[in-house]
Design a protein around this motif. Structure first.
Motif, PDB file in Angstrom:
ATOM      1  N   LYS A 171       0.835  -1.204   0.000  1.00  0.00           N
ATOM      2  CA  LYS A 171       0.000   0.000   0.000  1.00  0.00           C
ATOM      3  C   LYS A 171       0.867   1.251   0.000  1.00  0.00           C
ATOM      4  CE  LYS A 171      -3.926  -2.205   2.305  1.00  0.00           C
ATOM      5  NZ  LYS A 171      -3.421  -3.560   2.075  1.00  0.00           N
ATOM      6  N   ILE A 172       0.313   2.326  -0.549  1.00  0.00           N
ATOM      7  CA  ILE A 172       1.041   3.593  -0.605  1.00  0.00           C
ATOM      8  C   ILE A 172       0.198   4.696   0.020  1.00  0.00           C
ATOM      9  CG2 ILE A 172       0.166   4.137  -2.934  1.00  0.00           C
ATOM     10  CD1 ILE A 172       2.922   5.467  -3.454  1.00  0.00           C
ATOM     11  N   ASN A 173       0.864   5.556   0.751  1.00  0.00           N
ATOM     12  CA  ASN A 173       0.206   6.698   1.369  1.00  0.00           C
ATOM     13  C   ASN A 173      -0.203   7.694   0.285  1.00  0.00           C
ATOM     14  OD1 ASN A 173      -0.333   9.202   2.730  1.00  0.00           O
ATOM     15  ND2 ASN A 173       0.815   8.435   4.491  1.00  0.00           N
ATOM     16  N   LYS A 174      -1.459   8.108   0.293  1.00  0.00           N
ATOM     17  CA  LYS A 174      -1.963   9.017  -0.739  1.00  0.00           C
ATOM     18  C   LYS A 174      -1.198  10.337  -0.788  1.00  0.00           C
ATOM     19  CE  LYS A 174      -6.681   7.255  -1.110  1.00  0.00           C
ATOM     20  NZ  LYS A 174      -8.124   7.575  -0.996  1.00  0.00           N
ATOM     21  N   LYS A 175      -0.628  10.755   0.355  1.00  0.00           N
ATOM     22  CA  LYS A 175       0.097  12.024   0.406  1.00  0.00           C
ATOM     23  C   LYS A 175       1.367  12.005  -0.446  1.00  0.00           C
ATOM     24  CE  LYS A 175      -1.565  13.309   5.025  1.00  0.00           C
ATOM     25  NZ  LYS A 175      -1.170  13.595   6.436  1.00  0.00           N
ATOM     26  N   ILE A 176       1.954  10.809  -0.597  1.00  0.00           N
ATOM     27  CA  ILE A 176       3.192  10.713  -1.382  1.00  0.00           C
ATOM     28  C   ILE A 176       2.973  10.004  -2.725  1.00  0.00           C
ATOM     29  CG2 ILE A 176       4.663  10.749   0.671  1.00  0.00           C
ATOM     30  CD1 ILE A 176       4.971   7.699   0.338  1.00  0.00           C
ATOM     31  N   ASP A 177       1.718   9.747  -3.062  1.00  0.00           N
ATOM     32  CA  ASP A 177       1.399   9.043  -4.311  1.00  0.00           C
ATOM     33  C   ASP A 177       1.378  10.029  -5.476  1.00  0.00           C
ATOM     34  OD1 ASP A 177       0.596   7.323  -6.263  1.00  0.00           O
ATOM     35  OD2 ASP A 177      -1.409   6.955  -5.456  1.00  0.00           O
ATOM     36  N   ILE A 178       2.543  10.240  -6.084  1.00  0.00           N
ATOM     37  CA  ILE A 178       2.677  11.214  -7.180  1.00  0.00           C
ATOM     38  C   ILE A 178       1.863  10.780  -8.398  1.00  0.00           C
ATOM     39  CG2 ILE A 178       4.299  12.317  -8.774  1.00  0.00           C
ATOM     40  CD1 ILE A 178       6.451  11.921  -6.588  1.00  0.00           C
ATOM     41  N   ILE A 179       1.943   9.502  -8.748  1.00  0.00           N
ATOM     42  CA  ILE A 179       1.206   9.009  -9.919  1.00  0.00           C
ATOM     43  C   ILE A 179      -0.294   9.114  -9.691  1.00  0.00           C
ATOM     44  CG2 ILE A 179       0.742   6.973 -11.364  1.00  0.00           C
ATOM     45  CD1 ILE A 179       3.605   6.129 -10.960  1.00  0.00           C
ATOM     46  N   LYS A 230      -1.744  11.468  -8.297  1.00  0.00           N
ATOM     47  CA  LYS A 230      -2.110  12.866  -8.571  1.00  0.00           C
ATOM     48  C   LYS A 230      -1.998  13.194 -10.064  1.00  0.00           C
ATOM     49  CE  LYS A 230      -0.696  14.617  -4.009  1.00  0.00           C
ATOM     50  NZ  LYS A 230      -0.344  13.333  -3.374  1.00  0.00           N
ATOM     51  N   ILE A 231      -0.962  12.665 -10.701  1.00  0.00           N
ATOM     52  CA  ILE A 231      -0.736  12.959 -12.123  1.00  0.00           C
ATOM     53  C   ILE A 231      -1.609  12.095 -13.024  1.00  0.00           C
ATOM     54  CG2 ILE A 231       0.963  12.850 -14.000  1.00  0.00           C
ATOM     55  CD1 ILE A 231       3.117  13.470 -11.906  1.00  0.00           C
ATOM     56  N   ILE A 236       2.438  15.238 -19.790  1.00  0.00           N
ATOM     57  CA  ILE A 236       1.575  16.240 -20.450  1.00  0.00           C
ATOM     58  C   ILE A 236       0.405  15.558 -21.164  1.00  0.00           C
ATOM     59  CG2 ILE A 236       1.473  17.957 -22.306  1.00  0.00           C
ATOM     60  CD1 ILE A 236       4.424  18.645 -21.584  1.00  0.00           C
ATOM     61  N   THR A 237       0.708  14.536 -21.970  1.00  0.00           N
ATOM     62  CA  THR A 237      -0.362  13.862 -22.725  1.00  0.00           C
ATOM     63  C   THR A 237      -1.317  13.108 -21.806  1.00  0.00           C
ATOM     64  OG1 THR A 237       1.089  11.943 -23.122  1.00  0.00           O
ATOM     65  CG2 THR A 237       1.006  13.642 -24.825  1.00  0.00           C
ATOM     66  N   THR A 238      -0.805  12.581 -20.713  1.00  0.00           N
ATOM     67  CA  THR A 238      -1.670  11.880 -19.753  1.00  0.00           C
ATOM     68  C   THR A 238      -2.646  12.847 -19.109  1.00  0.00           C
ATOM     69  OG1 THR A 238      -0.008  10.175 -19.277  1.00  0.00           O
ATOM     70  CG2 THR A 238      -1.720  10.516 -17.621  1.00  0.00           C
ATOM     71  N   MET A 239      -2.137  14.001 -18.697  1.00  0.00           N
ATOM     72  CA  MET A 239      -3.001  14.982 -18.030  1.00  0.00           C
ATOM     73  C   MET A 239      -4.002  15.602 -18.997  1.00  0.00           C
ATOM     74  SD  MET A 239      -0.236  16.769 -15.433  1.00  0.00           S
ATOM     75  CE  MET A 239      -1.449  17.613 -14.425  1.00  0.00           C
ATOM     76  N   LEU A 240      -3.589  15.780 -20.257  1.00  0.00           N
ATOM     77  CA  LEU A 240      -4.487  16.402 -21.234  1.00  0.00           C
ATOM     78  C   LEU A 240      -5.457  15.411 -21.883  1.00  0.00           C
ATOM     79  CD1 LEU A 240      -2.045  18.839 -23.100  1.00  0.00           C
ATOM     80  CD2 LEU A 240      -3.746  19.401 -21.346  1.00  0.00           C
ATOM     81  N   ILE A 241      -5.011  14.169 -22.068  1.00  0.00           N
ATOM     82  CA  ILE A 241      -5.823  13.204 -22.820  1.00  0.00           C
ATOM     83  C   ILE A 241      -6.373  12.101 -21.917  1.00  0.00           C
ATOM     84  CG2 ILE A 241      -5.843  11.563 -24.739  1.00  0.00           C
ATOM     85  CD1 ILE A 241      -3.421  13.215 -25.871  1.00  0.00           C
ATOM     86  N   ASP A 242      -5.481  11.304 -21.353  1.00  0.00           N
ATOM     87  CA  ASP A 242      -5.916  10.124 -20.599  1.00  0.00           C
ATOM     88  C   ASP A 242      -6.826  10.473 -19.422  1.00  0.00           C
ATOM     89  OD1 ASP A 242      -3.783   9.285 -22.248  1.00  0.00           O
ATOM     90  OD2 ASP A 242      -3.482   7.516 -21.003  1.00  0.00           O
ATOM     91  N   ASN A 243      -6.450  11.499 -18.664  1.00  0.00           N
ATOM     92  CA  ASN A 243      -7.252  11.864 -17.494  1.00  0.00           C
ATOM     93  C   ASN A 243      -8.640  12.349 -17.881  1.00  0.00           C
ATOM     94  OD1 ASN A 243      -5.041  11.169 -16.007  1.00  0.00           O
ATOM     95  ND2 ASN A 243      -4.497  13.242 -15.391  1.00  0.00           N
ATOM     96  N   ASN A 244      -8.730  13.076 -19.007  1.00  0.00           N
ATOM     97  CA  ASN A 244     -10.042  13.535 -19.476  1.00  0.00           C
ATOM     98  C   ASN A 244     -10.874  12.378 -20.028  1.00  0.00           C
ATOM     99  OD1 ASN A 244     -10.029  16.391 -18.953  1.00  0.00           O
ATOM    100  ND2 ASN A 244      -8.427  16.579 -20.489  1.00  0.00           N
ATOM    101  N   ILE A 245     -10.202  11.400 -20.630  1.00  0.00           N
ATOM    102  CA  ILE A 245     -10.909  10.203 -21.095  1.00  0.00           C
ATOM    103  C   ILE A 245     -11.469   9.428 -19.901  1.00  0.00           C
ATOM    104  CG2 ILE A 245     -10.602   7.943 -22.199  1.00  0.00           C
ATOM    105  CD1 ILE A 245     -10.786  10.229 -24.184  1.00  0.00           C
TER     106      ILE A 245
END
Length: 375
Positions: A297-305, A307-308, A353-362
């Motif tokens: 398990k990973i702490n949400k506070k340090i989970d960079i992925i 957030k991204i 960049i592409t993940t935040m602009l494309i994948d996250n919106n999908i």
């Protein structure tokens, strides 16, 4: 001071995979980042030095398997695990298939368009007015057809690179993974997923076929007209690991996750390296190693992925063309280490960049569609 009781509890802790695995808190995405980096490192050597060059880890340590091969094994196994989870929790097969389409195609289409309109023209070595020819449309449409043969190049692009005429050597696996989704749907429609022992039986069959292929060098040339089946050996291998992941998910209540078994899997893998049977022991060792580590398990506070967003798909499909364009402009100007570092950094930036602009919106679109509508 070392707490012997905590160490003892950690070593002797017997949990099933079902008990240890938390869908919302795990480090599988970080493992996939490492696997994507393996792919970049593995591809760096043939792109930088020429087609037969191998990275030192593949050449001197793994030998019968490659670093890139290990990465693809991990990706397909995790894909089998996650997509089996997805199909079981989907309302119906139509919903599951639509989710898979949204996972693969939007990013693939954008990547192909960026390749055609930005990357390939930068590496084009002919008359600029003649760039948009039949090979450009062929590259786009044939690579969208995941039932057909992969097209690797556009006429005149990277023709004088050390690894010539190939724009993206990574996308060959996409059709195999897509076919694995189809196989999973068929297994589900036939109620084989509900009877997990049948899924286990089919998985064992693919292991047998894979081992047979390793020994017999299975090659059926007349299947060359049927796209994905041209690469029968590769498809069997990738399907095998995909089904291993699926079987692991189905038997998650029976599979024990403990440190002793993890150590045994690592020793097995190292033993396979020593006696040059890495490709055989990987079948059993790598899935357990990945599942054991990934379920921490990973702490949400340090989970960079977290957030991204999961940028590993973007890393996988963008890395090769980025590496080729770097090789095109930096020939004999940088060392292999500098080249790899540049490749990794640029790939990570573009992937984020592409993940935040494309994948996250999908993903947001998928949520709206499947929460508000019945599909």
């Amino acid at each position: 001071m070392i707490n012997k009781e905590k160490i003892s509890n950690f070593v002797n802790n017997d949990e099933t995979l079902e008990e240890k695995y938390d869908r919302k808190s795990n480090i599988f995405d970080y493992i996939k980042i490492i696997l994507a980096l393996f792919v970049i490192i593995a591809h760096s050597y043939p792109i930088f030095f020429g087609g037969i060059a191998l990275d030192p880890i593949s050449e001197k340590i793994l030998k019968t398997e490659s670093l890139g091969g290990i990465a693809v094994i991990g990706f397909l196994m995790l894909s089998g695990f996650m997509t089996t989870q997805s199909i079981i929790h989907s309302k119906n097969h139509k919903e599951f298939f639509f989710k898979r389409i949204l996972r693969i195609y939007p990013s693939l289409i954008i990547m192909l368009l960026i390749t055609i309109f930005i990357i390939a023209p930068l590496g084009y070595e002919g008359n600029k007015n003649e760039y948009f020819n039949k090979s450009v449309s062929s590259y786009f449409f044939k690579n969208l057809n995941l039932f057909g043969n992969t097209v690797y190049g556009i006429d005149g692009v990277f023709t004088n690179n050390i690894y010539p005429n190939v724009i993206n050597g990574s996308i060959w696996t996409l059709k195999h993974e897509f076919m694995a989704y189809i196989v999973l749907i068929v297994l589900s429609l036939c109620s084989i997923l509900k009877e997990r022992k049948y899924t286990l039986g089919i998985t064992i069959l693919t292991i047998f076929l894979y081992v047979l292929g390793l020994n017999a060098k299975l090659n059926i040339s007349f299947l060359g007209y049927f796209g994905v089946l041209t690469e029968l050996n590769q498809f069997i291998k990738l399907l095998m690991y995909f089904l291993i992941g699926a079987t692991i998910y189905l038997y998650k209540d029976r599979i024990q996750m403990n440190f002793r078994l993890f150590v045994m899997a690592c020793i097995m893998f190292l033993f396979g390296i020593v006696i040059n049977i890495t490709n055989y022991v990987a079948i059993f060792a790598i899935p357990y190693i990945i599942m054991y580590i990934g379920t921490f398990k990973i702490n949400k506070k340090i989970d960079i992925i977290g957030k991204i967003g999961d940028c590993t798909y973007a890393m996988y499909i963008y890395a090769f063309p980025i590496q080729q364009i770097l090789a095109f402009y930096l020939k004999n100007k940088v060392s292999i280490c500098q080249y790899m570092i540049l490749s990794i950094l640029i790939t990570i930036v573009i992937s984020i960049i592409t993940t935040m602009l494309i994948d996250n919106n999908i993903k947001k679109l998928k949520t709206k569609i499947f929460v508000n509508k019945k599909i």
